[in-house]
Design a protein around this motif. Structure first.
Motif, PDB file in Angstrom:
ATOM      1  N   HIS A 121      72.919  33.496  31.649  1.00 57.83           N
ATOM      2  CA  HIS A 121      71.867  33.096  30.701  1.00 57.83           C
ATOM      3  C   HIS A 121      71.465  31.666  31.053  1.00 57.83           C
ATOM      4  O   HIS A 121      72.265  30.918  31.620  1.00 57.83           O
ATOM      5  CB  HIS A 121      72.399  33.093  29.255  1.00 57.83           C
ATOM      6  CG  HIS A 121      72.774  34.437  28.738  1.00 57.83           C
ATOM      7  ND1 HIS A 121      73.710  34.622  27.732  1.00 57.83           N
ATOM      8  CD2 HIS A 121      72.353  35.677  29.068  1.00 57.83           C
ATOM      9  CE1 HIS A 121      73.831  35.907  27.477  1.00 57.83           C
ATOM     10  NE2 HIS A 121      73.029  36.571  28.276  1.00 57.83           N
TER      11      HIS A 121
ATOM     12  N   THR B 228      74.752  37.819  22.598  1.00 55.80           N
ATOM     13  CA  THR B 228      74.597  38.063  24.030  1.00 55.80           C
ATOM     14  C   THR B 228      73.138  38.318  24.421  1.00 55.80           C
ATOM     15  O   THR B 228      72.717  37.969  25.514  1.00 55.80           O
ATOM     16  CB  THR B 228      75.468  39.262  24.454  1.00 55.80           C
ATOM     17  OG1 THR B 228      76.794  39.068  23.948  1.00 55.80           O
ATOM     18  CG2 THR B 228      75.536  39.406  25.953  1.00 55.80           C
ATOM     19  N   THR B 229      72.384  38.937  23.523  1.00 50.36           N
ATOM     20  CA  THR B 229      70.999  39.266  23.887  1.00 50.36           C
ATOM     21  C   THR B 229      69.961  38.545  23.027  1.00 50.36           C
ATOM     22  O   THR B 229      68.784  38.533  23.359  1.00 50.36           O
ATOM     23  CB  THR B 229      70.762  40.795  23.783  1.00 50.36           C
ATOM     24  OG1 THR B 229      71.104  41.212  22.465  1.00 50.36           O
ATOM     25  CG2 THR B 229      71.598  41.559  24.783  1.00 50.36           C
TER      26      THR B 229
ATOM     27  N   VAL C 150      78.137  34.565  31.695  1.00 52.43           N
ATOM     28  CA  VAL C 150      78.327  35.387  30.497  1.00 52.43           C
ATOM     29  C   VAL C 150      79.670  36.118  30.527  1.00 52.43           C
ATOM     30  O   VAL C 150      80.208  36.414  31.599  1.00 52.43           O
ATOM     31  CB  VAL C 150      77.149  36.382  30.355  1.00 52.43           C
ATOM     32  CG1 VAL C 150      77.263  37.242  29.101  1.00 52.43           C
ATOM     33  CG2 VAL C 150      75.825  35.607  30.335  1.00 52.43           C
TER      34      VAL C 150
ATOM     35  N   GLN D 174      68.047  37.937  30.274  1.00 47.78           N
ATOM     36  CA  GLN D 174      69.330  38.231  30.921  1.00 47.78           C
ATOM     37  C   GLN D 174      69.084  38.146  32.431  1.00 47.78           C
ATOM     38  O   GLN D 174      68.138  38.748  32.938  1.00 47.78           O
ATOM     39  CB  GLN D 174      69.796  39.662  30.586  1.00 47.78           C
ATOM     40  CG  GLN D 174      69.801  40.001  29.099  1.00 47.78           C
ATOM     41  CD  GLN D 174      70.887  39.290  28.324  1.00 47.78           C
ATOM     42  OE1 GLN D 174      72.037  39.237  28.748  1.00 47.78           O
ATOM     43  NE2 GLN D 174      70.527  38.715  27.194  1.00 47.78           N
TER      44      GLN D 174
ATOM     45  N   VAL E  41      76.338  38.146  35.597  1.00 48.38           N
ATOM     46  CA  VAL E  41      75.458  38.094  34.416  1.00 48.38           C
ATOM     47  C   VAL E  41      75.345  36.637  33.964  1.00 48.38           C
ATOM     48  O   VAL E  41      76.364  35.974  33.733  1.00 48.38           O
ATOM     49  CB  VAL E  41      76.012  38.953  33.239  1.00 48.38           C
ATOM     50  CG1 VAL E  41      74.957  39.072  32.136  1.00 48.38           C
ATOM     51  CG2 VAL E  41      76.460  40.336  33.692  1.00 48.38           C
TER      52      VAL E  41
END
Length: 492
Positions: free
Chosen positions: A46, A12-13, A101, A36, A44
């Motif tokens: 990306h 996710t990050t 996300v 993000q 959210v």
């Protein structure tokens, strides 16, 4: 000559690639964080291009390292943040919109509409999932409904959907292979976990065209070959599995009743239920644990939205700590939590509450309360949320004997001990903490015969440290009562 397996772990990050030896030991890691985007409250995103570029960069680094070590890369496995949704043009490879996300809540209103239309039972029975904005289905629908380019490409039969694994496979094979695995498919809310097929009835309800979906394969399968113009040589990709299921495989949770809990950005508890689908009466999810040789092993899953993300909040927003590892030292300085509880419902509450609108609360404050108490309350909240999941499992007639833990937070010995105390169950931490990446490497190796069976894989699992419950039951009871009161306030 040394032999290696590469695992791509697209999280996710950050995007990571890890070089493993055949015993499952990590030899080298390359990792890059990426941006993000929070365009609106609860949204959210990306950038798919950035996901691809960071993944490619770390993969190339690891390939380069394998050559320096005079080794041979036998195969590649892919694991990924699940549910995150990408739609792209088959002809150009360009996405029509940012990746939406898993944490994104924009389709909550539409989910409420589906529940009003009494679609909950049918979707739950077929997919094992509750109707929620967390899963890919309503994210796909949002893009199709709100991005004209997507509708235009559907007409031209050029639109493709994929979760991140599928998108990366498509990119790595230069558009040759559009596939996913059963675990990732089982998190879309479009996949029938009994028939192991995309469900026509659900696709019709949501008005999503079937032709945009990838082919679904086993977790250990021949997914394709990387294009040599991208990776220098061509490498087979023979393992693919969603991150939480991959961690369960990396923890060798192959026996019915075995449990793993991963503490990353969020926290996820997975309980292997064998060939039997267990439908929870306590709002846990029924999902595919893994599928090998066409045989499905099911799991029960509970998701906590905020675990390590709470520590990031302490560091980046409150500026109480310089780095995540400081929390152990600070937490240890207090004898008790002084009655301070944090319910970190920053994006609603996950299992077993599933309350989208809940927001975080900090309770029990006095003039004496300072950063130390708030830091401790944040760490404790992760153990209490795990306790809630275990209670839900218990109420479904399942009682785990021990729990294997992994993820960034479990390096904190104080937290691991407090977890054992809170859930009143032994906690085991493995030697290799990179269990998510390891699971995909194990699947890739299984497919090419490096490992003969799951039993063969399990021989590689080693314990680093065990934690047994140590606190008095009356102390435990008081702590949990305090947490329950805090939860009631959050939900009222």
């Amino acid at each position: 000559m040394k032999k290696f397996i590469i695992s791509i772990d697209q999280g996710t990050t950050s995007s990571r690639a890890i070089l493993f030896d055949l015993k499952g030991k990590p030899i080298f890691t390359s990792q890059l964080e990426f941006t993000q985007y929070f365009p609106r409250d609860g949204w959210v995103e990306h950038d798919p291009e950035e996901i691809w570029k960071t993944t490619l960069k770390v993969l190339k680094e690891v390939i380069k390292k394998s050559k320096k070590l005079k080794g041979k890369v036998l195969t590649i496995g892919i694991t990924n943040q699940r549910e995150t949704t990408i739609l792209w043009d088959k002809k150009t490879g360009k996405s029509v919109y940012n990746a939406i996300v898993w944490q994104d809540r924009r389709s909550s209103e539409y989910c409420k509409k589906l529940i009003k239309l009494k679609k909950e039972t049918i979707i739950y029975n077929k997919t094992g999932l509750l109707i929620d904005a967390y899963f890919s289905a309503t994210k796909i629908k949002w893009i199709i409904d709100n991005v004209p380019k997507a509708r235009d490409l559907i007409k031209k039969k050029r639109l493709l959907f994929g979760t991140v694994d599928s998108f990366l496979l498509w990119k790595l094979t230069k558009g040759v292979d559009h596939a996913t695995d059963a675990t990732n498919a089982s998190r879309t809310m479009l996949f029938n976990i009994s028939t192991n097929k995309w469900d026509d009835q659900i696709l019709k309800i949501l008005n999503i065209p079937k032709e945009i979906l990838p082919t679904v394969k086993d977790c250990a399968a021949d997914f394709g070959y990387t294009d040599p113009s991208i990776t220098g040589s061509s490498y087979p990709i023979t393992g693919m599995v969603g991150d939480q299921q991959s961690a369960a495989i990396g923890q060798c949770c192959f026996e019915t009743g075995s449990v793993k809990s991963t503490y990353g950005t969020g926290a996820f508890v997975l309980l292997n239920t064998g060939s039997k689908k267990v439908y929870s009466k306590n709002r846990l999810l029924t999902t595919i644990g893994y599928r090998i040789n066409g045989k499905t092993t099911y799991a029960l899953e509970g998701s906590i939205f905020i675990a390590g993300a709470g520590v990031q909040w302490l560091r980046d927003k409150l500026k109480f700590i310089k780095k995540a590892s400081d929390t152990e030292k600070i937490t240890k300085q207090l004898d008790t939590n002084n009655g301070i509880y944090l319910v970190p419902a920053f994006t609603g509450l996950g299992a077993p509450y599933w309350n989208v609108n809940a927001r975080g609360i900090l309770t029990g404050l006095t003039r004496d309360t300072g950063p130390k108490e708030i830091i401790r309350a944040t760490i404790e909240s992760v153990a209490y949320q795990t306790y809630d999941l275990f209670e839900a499992m218990k109420n479904d007639g399942l009682k785990p004997k021990l729990i294997k833990v992994d993820g960034g937070m479990v390096g904190n010995n104080w937290f691991s001990q407090f977890l054992a105390d809170t859930i009143n169950t032994s906690v085991l931490r493995p030697k290799v903490n990179e269990t998510t990446a390891l699971g995909a490497a194990f699947m890739a190796g299984l497919q090419i015969g490096v490992y003969k069976s799951l039993d063969d894989i399990a021989k590689n699992w080693k314990v680093d440290k065990g934690f047994s419950p140590k606190i008095d039951s009356s102390v435990r009871k008081n702590l949990i009562q305090g947490w329950n009161r805090a939860i009631k306030k959050t939900l009222s």
